[in-house]
Design a protein around this motif. Structure first.
Motif, PDB file in Angstrom:
ATOM      1  N   LEU A 347      35.944  29.997 -20.467  1.00 36.51           N
ATOM      2  CA  LEU A 347      37.189  30.621 -20.920  1.00 36.51           C
ATOM      3  C   LEU A 347      38.345  30.059 -20.107  1.00 36.51           C
ATOM      4  O   LEU A 347      38.195  29.780 -18.911  1.00 36.51           O
ATOM      5  CB  LEU A 347      37.100  32.137 -20.761  1.00 36.51           C
ATOM      6  CG  LEU A 347      38.325  32.990 -21.099  1.00 36.51           C
ATOM      7  CD1 LEU A 347      37.889  34.309 -21.730  1.00 36.51           C
ATOM      8  CD2 LEU A 347      39.132  33.298 -19.824  1.00 36.51           C
ATOM      9  N   ILE A 348      39.488  29.900 -20.761  1.00 34.81           N
ATOM     10  CA  ILE A 348      40.692  29.385 -20.094  1.00 34.81           C
ATOM     11  C   ILE A 348      41.864  30.282 -20.463  1.00 34.81           C
ATOM     12  O   ILE A 348      42.027  30.663 -21.626  1.00 34.81           O
ATOM     13  CB  ILE A 348      41.045  27.961 -20.551  1.00 34.81           C
ATOM     14  CG1 ILE A 348      39.856  27.012 -20.409  1.00 34.81           C
ATOM     15  CG2 ILE A 348      42.244  27.429 -19.775  1.00 34.81           C
ATOM     16  CD1 ILE A 348      40.027  25.723 -21.171  1.00 34.81           C
ATOM     17  N   THR A 349      42.694  30.602 -19.492  1.00 36.94           N
ATOM     18  CA  THR A 349      43.949  31.279 -19.799  1.00 36.94           C
ATOM     19  C   THR A 349      44.999  30.805 -18.793  1.00 36.94           C
ATOM     20  O   THR A 349      44.702  30.613 -17.613  1.00 36.94           O
ATOM     21  CB  THR A 349      43.799  32.808 -19.769  1.00 36.94           C
ATOM     22  OG1 THR A 349      45.041  33.417 -20.121  1.00 36.94           O
ATOM     23  CG2 THR A 349      43.360  33.321 -18.420  1.00 36.94           C
ATOM     24  N   GLN A 350      46.214  30.570 -19.280  1.00 34.94           N
ATOM     25  CA  GLN A 350      47.276  30.059 -18.422  1.00 34.94           C
ATOM     26  C   GLN A 350      48.546  30.859 -18.646  1.00 34.94           C
ATOM     27  O   GLN A 350      48.919  31.138 -19.792  1.00 34.94           O
ATOM     28  CB  GLN A 350      47.553  28.577 -18.703  1.00 34.94           C
ATOM     29  CG  GLN A 350      48.647  27.999 -17.807  1.00 34.94           C
ATOM     30  CD  GLN A 350      48.819  26.495 -17.965  1.00 34.94           C
ATOM     31  OE1 GLN A 350      48.273  25.909 -18.893  1.00 34.94           O
ATOM     32  NE2 GLN A 350      49.559  25.873 -17.058  1.00 34.94           N
ATOM     33  N   ALA A 351      49.189  31.247 -17.559  1.00 36.76           N
ATOM     34  CA  ALA A 351      50.450  31.973 -17.660  1.00 36.76           C
ATOM     35  C   ALA A 351      51.512  31.062 -18.247  1.00 36.76           C
ATOM     36  O   ALA A 351      51.551  29.862 -17.961  1.00 36.76           O
ATOM     37  CB  ALA A 351      50.876  32.475 -16.280  1.00 36.76           C
ATOM     38  N   ALA A 360      36.932  30.609 -16.440  1.00 36.02           N
ATOM     39  CA  ALA A 360      35.634  31.258 -16.214  1.00 36.02           C
ATOM     40  C   ALA A 360      34.542  30.207 -16.327  1.00 36.02           C
ATOM     41  O   ALA A 360      34.557  29.382 -17.242  1.00 36.02           O
ATOM     42  CB  ALA A 360      35.404  32.366 -17.242  1.00 36.02           C
ATOM     43  N   VAL A 361      33.612  30.232 -15.374  1.00 37.07           N
ATOM     44  CA  VAL A 361      32.474  29.313 -15.389  1.00 37.07           C
ATOM     45  C   VAL A 361      31.200  30.109 -15.122  1.00 37.07           C
ATOM     46  O   VAL A 361      31.251  31.272 -14.731  1.00 37.07           O
ATOM     47  CB  VAL A 361      32.629  28.197 -14.326  1.00 37.07           C
ATOM     48  CG1 VAL A 361      33.868  27.378 -14.584  1.00 37.07           C
ATOM     49  CG2 VAL A 361      32.652  28.781 -12.913  1.00 37.07           C
ATOM     50  N   LYS A 362      30.070  29.466 -15.323  1.00 34.25           N
ATOM     51  CA  LYS A 362      28.802  30.127 -15.054  1.00 34.25           C
ATOM     52  C   LYS A 362      28.685  30.456 -13.571  1.00 34.25           C
ATOM     53  O   LYS A 362      29.200  29.732 -12.710  1.00 34.25           O
ATOM     54  CB  LYS A 362      27.635  29.237 -15.466  1.00 34.25           C
ATOM     55  CG  LYS A 362      27.513  29.029 -16.968  1.00 34.25           C
ATOM     56  CD  LYS A 362      26.331  28.118 -17.283  1.00 34.25           C
ATOM     57  CE  LYS A 362      26.197  27.897 -18.784  1.00 34.25           C
ATOM     58  NZ  LYS A 362      25.097  26.963 -19.105  1.00 34.25           N
ATOM     59  N   ASP A 363      27.968  31.542 -13.284  1.00 34.03           N
ATOM     60  CA  ASP A 363      27.779  31.987 -11.901  1.00 34.03           C
ATOM     61  C   ASP A 363      27.376  30.840 -10.973  1.00 34.03           C
ATOM     62  O   ASP A 363      27.963  30.628  -9.913  1.00 34.03           O
ATOM     63  CB  ASP A 363      26.681  33.068 -11.842  1.00 34.03           C
ATOM     64  CG  ASP A 363      27.255  34.459 -12.024  1.00 34.03           C
ATOM     65  OD1 ASP A 363      28.484  34.598 -11.959  1.00 34.03           O
ATOM     66  OD2 ASP A 363      26.476  35.397 -12.238  1.00 34.03           O
ATOM     67  N   GLU A 364      26.326  30.121 -11.407  1.00 35.85           N
ATOM     68  CA  GLU A 364      25.722  29.125 -10.517  1.00 35.85           C
ATOM     69  C   GLU A 364      26.609  27.893 -10.320  1.00 35.85           C
ATOM     70  O   GLU A 364      26.330  27.064  -9.450  1.00 35.85           O
ATOM     71  CB  GLU A 364      24.351  28.694 -11.052  1.00 35.85           C
ATOM     72  CG  GLU A 364      24.371  28.025 -12.423  1.00 35.85           C
ATOM     73  CD  GLU A 364      24.258  29.007 -13.578  1.00 35.85           C
ATOM     74  OE1 GLU A 364      23.942  28.566 -14.696  1.00 35.85           O
ATOM     75  OE2 GLU A 364      24.486  30.217 -13.351  1.00 35.85           O
ATOM     76  N   GLU A 365      27.674  27.755 -11.100  1.00 35.10           N
ATOM     77  CA  GLU A 365      28.547  26.590 -10.980  1.00 35.10           C
ATOM     78  C   GLU A 365      29.869  26.899 -10.286  1.00 35.10           C
ATOM     79  O   GLU A 365      30.682  26.004 -10.076  1.00 35.10           O
ATOM     80  CB  GLU A 365      28.831  26.006 -12.372  1.00 35.10           C
ATOM     81  CG  GLU A 365      27.597  25.456 -13.065  1.00 35.10           C
ATOM     82  CD  GLU A 365      27.861  24.924 -14.466  1.00 35.10           C
ATOM     83  OE1 GLU A 365      27.037  24.127 -14.944  1.00 35.10           O
ATOM     84  OE2 GLU A 365      28.885  25.311 -15.069  1.00 35.10           O
ATOM     85  N   ALA A 366      30.070  28.163  -9.899  1.00 37.68           N
ATOM     86  CA  ALA A 366      31.374  28.575  -9.368  1.00 37.68           C
ATOM     87  C   ALA A 366      31.709  27.899  -8.040  1.00 37.68           C
ATOM     88  O   ALA A 366      32.822  27.391  -7.848  1.00 37.68           O
ATOM     89  CB  ALA A 366      31.413  30.094  -9.217  1.00 37.68           C
ATOM     90  N   ILE A 367      30.754  27.898  -7.095  1.00 38.32           N
ATOM     91  CA  ILE A 367      31.016  27.288  -5.783  1.00 38.32           C
ATOM     92  C   ILE A 367      31.269  25.796  -5.928  1.00 38.32           C
ATOM     93  O   ILE A 367      32.196  25.228  -5.309  1.00 38.32           O
ATOM     94  CB  ILE A 367      29.819  27.533  -4.837  1.00 38.32           C
ATOM     95  CG1 ILE A 367      29.631  29.041  -4.583  1.00 38.32           C
ATOM     96  CG2 ILE A 367      30.038  26.806  -3.512  1.00 38.32           C
ATOM     97  CD1 ILE A 367      30.784  29.707  -3.879  1.00 38.32           C
ATOM     98  N   GLN A 368      30.456  25.134  -6.759  1.00 39.80           N
ATOM     99  CA  GLN A 368      30.628  23.702  -6.994  1.00 39.80           C
ATOM    100  C   GLN A 368      32.018  23.410  -7.568  1.00 39.80           C
ATOM    101  O   GLN A 368      32.708  22.473  -7.147  1.00 39.80           O
ATOM    102  CB  GLN A 368      29.540  23.204  -7.948  1.00 39.80           C
ATOM    103  CG  GLN A 368      29.616  21.723  -8.269  1.00 39.80           C
ATOM    104  CD  GLN A 368      28.625  21.323  -9.364  1.00 39.80           C
ATOM    105  OE1 GLN A 368      27.816  22.147  -9.811  1.00 39.80           O
ATOM    106  NE2 GLN A 368      28.693  20.072  -9.798  1.00 39.80           N
ATOM    107  N   ALA A 369      32.435  24.238  -8.529  1.00 38.79           N
ATOM    108  CA  ALA A 369      33.754  24.049  -9.142  1.00 38.79           C
ATOM    109  C   ALA A 369      34.862  24.283  -8.124  1.00 38.79           C
ATOM    110  O   ALA A 369      35.835  23.506  -8.049  1.00 38.79           O
ATOM    111  CB  ALA A 369      33.909  25.000 -10.323  1.00 38.79           C
ATOM    112  N   LYS A 370      34.724  25.331  -7.342  1.00 38.26           N
ATOM    113  CA  LYS A 370      35.742  25.642  -6.333  1.00 38.26           C
ATOM    114  C   LYS A 370      35.901  24.485  -5.343  1.00 38.26           C
ATOM    115  O   LYS A 370      37.019  24.034  -5.061  1.00 38.26           O
ATOM    116  CB  LYS A 370      35.343  26.915  -5.582  1.00 38.26           C
ATOM    117  CG  LYS A 370      36.249  27.250  -4.408  1.00 38.26           C
ATOM    118  CD  LYS A 370      35.717  28.442  -3.621  1.00 38.26           C
ATOM    119  CE  LYS A 370      36.558  28.696  -2.377  1.00 38.26           C
ATOM    120  NZ  LYS A 370      36.033  29.810  -1.570  1.00 38.26           N
TER     121      LYS A 370
END
Length: 815
Positions: A347-351, A360-370
């Motif tokens: 999911l993507i949302t931009q002000a 929004a990303v999958k749980d297991e990919e959050a740290i990698q993305a960050k």
């Protein structure tokens, strides 16, 4: 050719496999059939769990391996005649030996590669398909086992599957040109990569396997058999009123499956969409039922919204900073980073200010993305142009899905209004230009409440479900439950309200039943409940986190009243006949009113004054309409009115009080009524509702009881002093009679000052003929200055008090 697929739950036992074979044999009478099988129910999970155990050096995997081997061998012995067992028993044992070797390698290396994991995961489908093939042979059916690893070629990287359709379709065409049979058995989920190494199509890939074969063979439809009746309006394990959909479009199915509907594996639609091959989702155990048909159009679906679904295994990443504003290419850089890391954005949302982007990303990919984003924008972060990425967990996405949503106005408003009314906070919103999906990010703890709220809003017969949690189930509480039972059909039929009691408590025991307490046996069931605890009761109500939750207090306990603020602060409405909270310090009274408004939870206490009479409601309506109160005169104690209407100086005063207690007109401690404290609290509440900031200590209380009796600590001691003071009571009665007047305990609010006390009332006064336990209130206002507005009627007793509580509950239901 018939293309069918059966999931693991349909193959969980030999008896279920026999049931599946009956369905297949019926289809064989129509045409040649190709059947895709999943692993036996739960097997793939076991195989992968064993791999993790082996990789961590835990030898307990061996026990699970033995159990699974026995399960498969037992299935052979039950399904296949002894004379046909030898070859398949040997084959299955060979497969398990190969699996055991893999686990030993993982154990020795303490390493589990993706490649090894795919090989291990593929065993379940191979084993089930081999056994079922032999079973059909034993039934004298012309059957062939088709190893899908020889035909399907894919690339599987980080659980993202790409099928090489050119090679795959060629392989399938060539195979079926060269091989003939009545029945082809195909293991689902498994494939080979382009190097010929075993791989998989992802969890749920057996659906995908069936779709790949259907697309390659130009089938008319694919029949997917599972353990439910089709795709539902919502997850039926969360939303009890969800029901199966008869028809949905490919696009709707894609949205629903992508957003968590487990019935269909999302990539299944890829090879079918362009060829418009229908998917029929059917229940294995009800094969004659229609189920859900997925096709080009959902024209038979008359609702604007087709389904509600959710994903709960996600995390939000927030990227914000002034350095993003007006900078061309910032989003391009961001999504290139994620692309290079092979991270899928859910999911993507931009002000619109361009100051922040939320993904929004999958749980297991959050740290990698960050880490990847922070590294890519290291310079901007060091220069304070953007902030380091923040991860927000414990969130979920809920989504409304439907082809017809784009042609109907106001759906977003209805969605967000329904969520807001149940205090479900929305963290982010996304809506595609197709308007087929409206998504919102909420707290994970609110998913069940949100799904049920939205389902009630968009799918159910216009009705509202109220969830009650009742403490105090004695006289008043017992009568309330009786009334709820008696009016159940009326409420649903006339007011579209369905009221469920989920929790009850007395001073000793408490009982919770999430499906609803049986109101025919609640007393016996409560006796078997757990030990009562005010804190545990609250925690259980809060943890259930149900929409339209109402805490009902039928006690006179200050300890329970002290919990109201916690209920209201958690968006749980409070209905009470307990006057303690509203007669507490003004700051606490005001705090409850503020919490009610802030968290959208009703706080209703009509029965605090006049039991079932609409006294507080009348006063609120006067104030809301712009009227102003000048004076209130009232007889507000049904118990005191009963006592002075029945006392005639022939029977002792204490006997009349005992009778009032026996008939349920007084509090358990009658001194609360006779001392005037109860009436003081009531006039205080009316004063506050009329806009005055007043404390209980501001009310003048002219008590007719002696000081000694007011200071007693037990009912026995109190009644002993009533006996001793009988002469005083006789004198009060005789003085009034001599003046041709009645004794009434009157509460009065006049020009901001309040007092309560016993008065002699003459025949000309509206109070004179007040009988029994009736209450009466005279409102003198701007509009009712000459002749007061009068509210009069029964003001005490369990029945009328319960009916007043009932009325407050209905008010919340109609809100």
């Amino acid at each position: 050719m018939n293309i069918m697929k059966f999931g693991g739950s349909s193959l969980a036992s030999p008896s279920r496999i026999k049931l599946v074979s009956e369905t297949i044999q019926e289809k064989l009478q129509e045409d040649t059939s190709l059947v895709v099988f999943s692993a036996f129910g739960g097997v793939t999970n076991d195989f992968l769990q064993m791999a993790d155990l082996a990789a961590s050096g835990d030898l307990s995997y061996k026990k699970t391996l033995q159990e699974n081997e026995k399960r498969h061998l037992d299935a052979i012995k039950e399904l296949i005649p002894i004379k046909n067992q030898s070859a398949i028993l040997s084959k299955v044992k060979t497969e398990f030996n190969g699996l055991e070797t893999l686990y030993e390698g993982v154990y020795l290396l303490n390493e589990l590669s993706n490649k090894t994991k795919h090989v291990i995961a593929s065993y379940g489908e191979i084993l089930s398909s081999l056994i079922i093939t032999e079973y059909f042979k034993a039934l004298n059916i012309n059957v062939k086992f088709v190893d899908s690893r020889d035909l399907i070629v894919c690339k599987n990287e980080n659980e993202k599957v790409q099928v090489n359709y050119v090679k795959t379709n060629t392989n399938i065409h060539n195979y079926f040109n060269d091989n003939k049979a009545d029945l082809f058995v195909v293991p689902g989920f498994v494939a080979n990569n382009e190097q010929g190494v075993p791989s998989t199509l992802g969890r749920g890939g057996s659906d995908f396997t069936a779709a790949i074969f259907a697309g390659a063979l130009d089938a008319d439809k694919v029949l997917i058999y599972t353990d439910v009746d089709g795709m539902y309006t919502a997850n039926p394990s969360i939303v009890s009123h969800a029901y199966p959909l008869k028809n949905i479009s490919y696009e709707e199915a894609m949205e629903l499956s992508h957003f968590g509907a487990k019935v269909l594996y999302p990539p299944t639609l890829q090879p079918l969409l362009n060829k418009q091959i229908e998917i029929h989702i059917k229940n294995t155990f009800k094969p004659s039922e229609i189920g859900t048909v997925i096709s080009k159009s959902s024209k038979e679906n008359f609702r604007w919204v087709t389904g509600i679904t959710h994903i709960d295994s996600i995390k939000l990443l927030n990227i914000e900073g002034s350095g993003m504003v007006g900078i061309p290419g910032f989003s391009k850089r961001l999504f290139e980073v994620l692309f290079q890391e092979k991270i899928n954005v859910v999911l993507i949302t931009q002000a619109s200010s361009e100051h922040s982007i939320c993904i929004a990303v999958k749980d297991e990919e959050a740290i990698q993305a960050k880490d990847a984003i922070n590294e890519a924008f290291e310079v901007e972060i060091q220069n304070f142009k953007i902030k380091p990425v923040e991860i927000e967990d414990n969130v979920a996405i809920i989504a409304l899905v439907g082809d017809r949503m784009k042609s109907h106005h106001g759906l977003s408003g209805k969605m967000f209004s329904a969520l807001g009314n149940n205090n479900i906070n929305i963290r982010a919103i996304a809506q595609g230009s197709s308007e087929r999906n409206i998504s919102a990010v909420i707290a994970k703890k609110d998913v069940k409440k949100a799904l049920n709220t939205l389902h009630e809003q968009f799918f159910e017969v216009p009705s509202k479900e109220l969830n009650l949690f009742i403490t105090g189930v004695g006289n008043v509480g017992g009568k309330l439950i009786e009334q709820l039972k008696q009016q159940e059909e009326y409420l649903l039929g006339k007011l579209s309200l369905k009221i469920r009691i989920l929790g009850i408590s007395n001073s000793r025991k408490m009982l919770f039943v999430e499906e609803g307490i049986d109101i025919n046996t609640w007393q016996q069931d409560l006796e078997k409940g757990q030990t009562a605890s005010k804190e545990d009761f609250f925690e259980r109500v809060k943890d259930l986190n149900l929409r339209n939750s109402i805490f009902v207090d039928n006690t006179a306990s200050p300890e329970i009243a002290a919990w109201y603020r916690q209920y209201l602060a958690n968006s749980i409405s409070v209905v009470t006949c307990n006057k303690i909270a509203c007669a507490d310090d003004f700051v606490n009274y005001q705090n409850l009113q503020d919490l009610s408004r802030e968290y959208g939870a009703s706080f209703l206490y009509e029965t605090n004054v006049g039991a079932g009479l609409p006294i507080i409601d009348t006063l609120k309506n006067l104030m809301a309409s712009g009227d102003r109160v000048h004076k209130i005169q009232a007889v507000l104690s049904g118990s005191l009115n009963f006592v002075f209407n029945n006392y005639n100086a022939e029977e002792p005063f204490y006997k009349t009080v005992e009778q009032a207690m026996l008939e349920g007109y007084t509090e358990p401690d009658p001194k609360i009524d006779l001392s005037g404290i109860d009436v003081s609290r009531k006039i205080l509440i009316l004063a506050r509702e009329s806009g005055l900031e007043m404390e209980l200590s501001d009310i003048e209380n002219d008590s007719f009881l002696s000081e000694k009796s007011l200071n007693t600590t037990t009912n026995d001691a109190f009644f002993e002093l009533l006996k001793k003071d009988e002469d005083d009571f006789k004198k009060m009665y005789e003085d009034a009679e001599a003046n041709n007047k009645q004794l009434k305990y009157v509460a009065q609010l006049d020009n901001g000052k309040a007092k309560v006390g016993l008065q002699q009332v003459g025949p000309e006064h509206p109070f004179y003929n007040l009988s029994g336990s009736d209450n009466i209130v005279l409102f003198f206002t701007n509009r009712y200055s000459e002749q007061p507005l009068i509210v009069k009627g029964a003001g005490a007793g369990a029945d009328v008090t319960a009916s007043g509580i009932f009325a407050d509950i209905i008010r919340i239901g109609k809100k």
